[in-house]
Design a protein around this motif. Sequence first.
Motif, PDB file in Angstrom:
ATOM      1  N   LEU A  86     -73.112 -46.871 -58.607  1.00 10.56           N
ATOM      2  CA  LEU A  86     -73.965 -47.959 -59.109  1.00 10.56           C
ATOM      3  C   LEU A  86     -73.897 -48.041 -60.638  1.00 10.56           C
ATOM      4  N   ALA A  87     -73.827 -46.871 -61.280  1.00  3.87           N
ATOM      5  CA  ALA A  87     -73.801 -46.865 -62.746  1.00  3.87           C
ATOM      6  C   ALA A  87     -72.425 -47.224 -63.284  1.00  3.87           C
ATOM      7  N   LYS A  88     -71.372 -46.790 -62.588  1.00  4.33           N
ATOM      8  CA  LYS A  88     -69.988 -47.005 -63.082  1.00  4.33           C
ATOM      9  C   LYS A  88     -69.121 -47.536 -61.946  1.00  4.33           C
ATOM     10  N   PRO A  89     -69.265 -48.801 -61.605  1.00  2.00           N
ATOM     11  CA  PRO A  89     -68.552 -49.339 -60.430  1.00  2.00           C
ATOM     12  C   PRO A  89     -67.039 -49.242 -60.515  1.00  2.00           C
ATOM     13  N   ARG A  90     -66.469 -49.129 -61.714  1.00  2.00           N
ATOM     14  CA  ARG A  90     -64.996 -49.117 -61.815  1.00  2.00           C
ATOM     15  C   ARG A  90     -64.408 -47.777 -61.357  1.00  2.00           C
ATOM     16  N   LEU A  91     -65.236 -46.737 -61.237  1.00  5.70           N
ATOM     17  CA  LEU A  91     -64.705 -45.415 -60.878  1.00  5.70           C
ATOM     18  C   LEU A  91     -64.386 -45.333 -59.386  1.00  5.70           C
ATOM     19  N   LYS A  92     -63.410 -44.525 -59.046  1.00  7.89           N
ATOM     20  CA  LYS A  92     -63.038 -44.268 -57.651  1.00  7.89           C
ATOM     21  C   LYS A  92     -63.872 -43.069 -57.197  1.00  7.89           C
ATOM     22  N   VAL A  93     -64.866 -43.350 -56.379  1.00  6.81           N
ATOM     23  CA  VAL A  93     -65.821 -42.309 -55.985  1.00  6.81           C
ATOM     24  C   VAL A  93     -65.438 -41.758 -54.609  1.00  6.81           C
ATOM     25  N   ALA A 114     -73.603 -45.564 -45.217  1.00 11.06           N
ATOM     26  CA  ALA A 114     -72.781 -46.450 -44.384  1.00 11.06           C
ATOM     27  C   ALA A 114     -73.488 -47.793 -44.186  1.00 11.06           C
ATOM     28  N   ARG A 115     -74.774 -47.753 -43.947  1.00 14.06           N
ATOM     29  CA  ARG A 115     -75.552 -48.990 -43.741  1.00 14.06           C
ATOM     30  C   ARG A 115     -75.517 -49.869 -44.989  1.00 14.06           C
ATOM     31  N   ARG A 116     -75.667 -49.232 -46.170  1.00  9.56           N
ATOM     32  CA  ARG A 116     -75.684 -50.029 -47.421  1.00  9.56           C
ATOM     33  C   ARG A 116     -74.305 -50.579 -47.757  1.00  9.56           C
ATOM     34  N   ASN A 117     -73.276 -49.886 -47.277  1.00 10.03           N
ATOM     35  CA  ASN A 117     -71.891 -50.274 -47.586  1.00 10.03           C
ATOM     36  C   ASN A 117     -71.589 -50.142 -49.075  1.00 10.03           C
ATOM     37  N   VAL A 118     -72.032 -49.016 -49.637  1.00 10.66           N
ATOM     38  CA  VAL A 118     -71.664 -48.698 -51.024  1.00 10.66           C
ATOM     39  C   VAL A 118     -70.181 -48.322 -51.011  1.00 10.66           C
ATOM     40  N   GLU A 119     -69.426 -48.841 -51.961  1.00 11.21           N
ATOM     41  CA  GLU A 119     -67.973 -48.611 -51.936  1.00 11.21           C
ATOM     42  C   GLU A 119     -67.628 -47.190 -52.351  1.00 11.21           C
ATOM     43  N   MET A 120     -67.182 -46.398 -51.386  1.00  6.97           N
ATOM     44  CA  MET A 120     -66.714 -45.033 -51.673  1.00  6.97           C
ATOM     45  C   MET A 120     -65.950 -44.516 -50.460  1.00  6.97           C
ATOM     46  N   GLU A 193     -58.468 -46.984 -50.545  1.00  7.85           N
ATOM     47  CA  GLU A 193     -58.204 -48.361 -50.969  1.00  7.85           C
ATOM     48  C   GLU A 193     -59.203 -49.367 -50.401  1.00  7.85           C
ATOM     49  N   ARG A 194     -60.089 -48.892 -49.513  1.00  7.97           N
ATOM     50  CA  ARG A 194     -60.984 -49.794 -48.791  1.00  7.97           C
ATOM     51  C   ARG A 194     -62.124 -50.255 -49.676  1.00  7.97           C
ATOM     52  N   LYS A 195     -62.440 -51.565 -49.567  1.00  8.97           N
ATOM     53  CA  LYS A 195     -63.629 -52.088 -50.248  1.00  8.97           C
ATOM     54  C   LYS A 195     -64.804 -51.838 -49.315  1.00  8.97           C
ATOM     55  N   GLY A 196     -65.774 -51.035 -49.729  1.00  7.24           N
ATOM     56  CA  GLY A 196     -66.913 -50.721 -48.867  1.00  7.24           C
ATOM     57  C   GLY A 196     -66.942 -49.248 -48.514  1.00  7.24           C
ATOM     58  N   PHE A 197     -67.835 -48.906 -47.587  1.00  3.90           N
ATOM     59  CA  PHE A 197     -68.016 -47.496 -47.229  1.00  3.90           C
ATOM     60  C   PHE A 197     -66.991 -47.094 -46.167  1.00  3.90           C
ATOM     61  N   ALA A 198     -66.117 -46.168 -46.518  1.00  9.12           N
ATOM     62  CA  ALA A 198     -65.067 -45.712 -45.602  1.00  9.12           C
ATOM     63  C   ALA A 198     -65.259 -44.230 -45.333  1.00  9.12           C
ATOM     64  N   MET A 199     -65.178 -43.851 -44.066  1.00  6.64           N
ATOM     65  CA  MET A 199     -65.312 -42.430 -43.727  1.00  6.64           C
ATOM     66  C   MET A 199     -64.166 -41.978 -42.829  1.00  6.64           C
ATOM     67  N   VAL A 200     -63.646 -40.808 -43.134  1.00  2.00           N
ATOM     68  CA  VAL A 200     -62.629 -40.193 -42.280  1.00  2.00           C
ATOM     69  C   VAL A 200     -63.135 -38.818 -41.868  1.00  2.00           C
ATOM     70  N   GLU A 201     -63.153 -38.585 -40.562  1.00  2.00           N
ATOM     71  CA  GLU A 201     -63.459 -37.247 -40.042  1.00  2.00           C
ATOM     72  C   GLU A 201     -62.150 -36.469 -39.976  1.00  2.00           C
ATOM     73  N   VAL A 202     -62.154 -35.298 -40.571  1.00  2.00           N
ATOM     74  CA  VAL A 202     -60.949 -34.463 -40.608  1.00  2.00           C
ATOM     75  C   VAL A 202     -61.223 -33.217 -39.771  1.00  2.00           C
ATOM     76  N   TYR A 261     -72.456 -53.327 -51.069  1.00  2.00           N
ATOM     77  CA  TYR A 261     -73.781 -53.276 -51.704  1.00  2.00           C
ATOM     78  C   TYR A 261     -73.746 -53.983 -53.071  1.00  2.00           C
ATOM     79  N   HIS A 262     -72.675 -53.756 -53.830  1.00  2.00           N
ATOM     80  CA  HIS A 262     -72.546 -54.399 -55.135  1.00  2.00           C
ATOM     81  C   HIS A 262     -72.510 -55.926 -55.003  1.00  2.00           C
ATOM     82  N   GLU A 263     -71.772 -56.401 -54.019  1.00  2.00           N
ATOM     83  CA  GLU A 263     -71.670 -57.853 -53.842  1.00  2.00           C
ATOM     84  C   GLU A 263     -73.025 -58.449 -53.481  1.00  2.00           C
TER      85      GLU A 263
END
Length: 269
Positions: A86-93, A114-120, A193-202, A261-263
């Motif tokens: 939220l503070a630094k949207p340009r960063l890859k979180v 996941a519900r908010r769809n914050v991009e990370m 590379e995904r816009k929004g909340f992406a999760m991978v179970e490893v 969430y940003h949008e």
Amino acid sequence: MKKTGHLIHEYLRSSKRFPHIWCAGCGIGIFMNALIRVIDRLGYRKDDVVLISGIGCAGRLPVYVDFNTLHTTHGRALTFATGIKLAKPRLKVITVMGDGDAIAIGGNHLIHAARRNVEMATFVINNQVYGMTGGQCSPTTPYGVITTSSPYGNPEPDFDICRLIEAAGAVFVGRSTVYHIHLLDRLIGKALERKGFAMVEVVSQCVTYSGRWLGLDSAVEMMKWQRDRSIVVEKAKRLSEAELKGKIVIGVLVDKERPTYHEECNKLL
Ligand code: SF4
């Protein structure tokens, strides 16, 4: 072409943070290697990447790599990650958590991120046990398995992390094992590379604890166990619930679009 060994050393804090704490044969190192490979391939600058973790064996990962890193409190990686994005949207979180960290104490934060769809991009390394604290049951320990905290067998059903996060609204959900390294590389790339909340179970191996409970005495045996139980999602769709029992469904499980969430906030502004 760079060799993997050389590439990894470009990203490790070798002079400060080693030797690492992971047991020989632990799957977390395989994931770390893959993550670095993909970040390098995608060409992100180290200063643009923020890697955040909570507590546990997987939580140590950011300590060893030369990005902006935060090793936070148990279950809270996503709260720090949300604040940073939220503070630094340009960063890859990027967040990295174990199953106990992400699904037990951090479960509430995971579903709401996941519900908010914050991009990370969020990676949950699932070795089905609390490794760092001595092999207790986690929410992903299979039913009936004997652990330190379930000496007569685990009486609880295990969580399907991917279904949970799909239901919470994530736009990208994938699952791989550390055995399926090419798939893991692809899923890491898609999540980053995904816009929004992406999760991978490893799905990974804890050779010291869950291997013992499963009667598998080496990393090789545990990775064969992952190989033999895995089924790609396209094939799994043709099987019944009963036929899928005990299988690890791998591949891209969710891939959809909705505003981040940003949008949504920008619309209000
Ligand atoms: Fe890996 Fe298990 Fe050792 Fe932790 S206890 S470092 S998860 S093998």
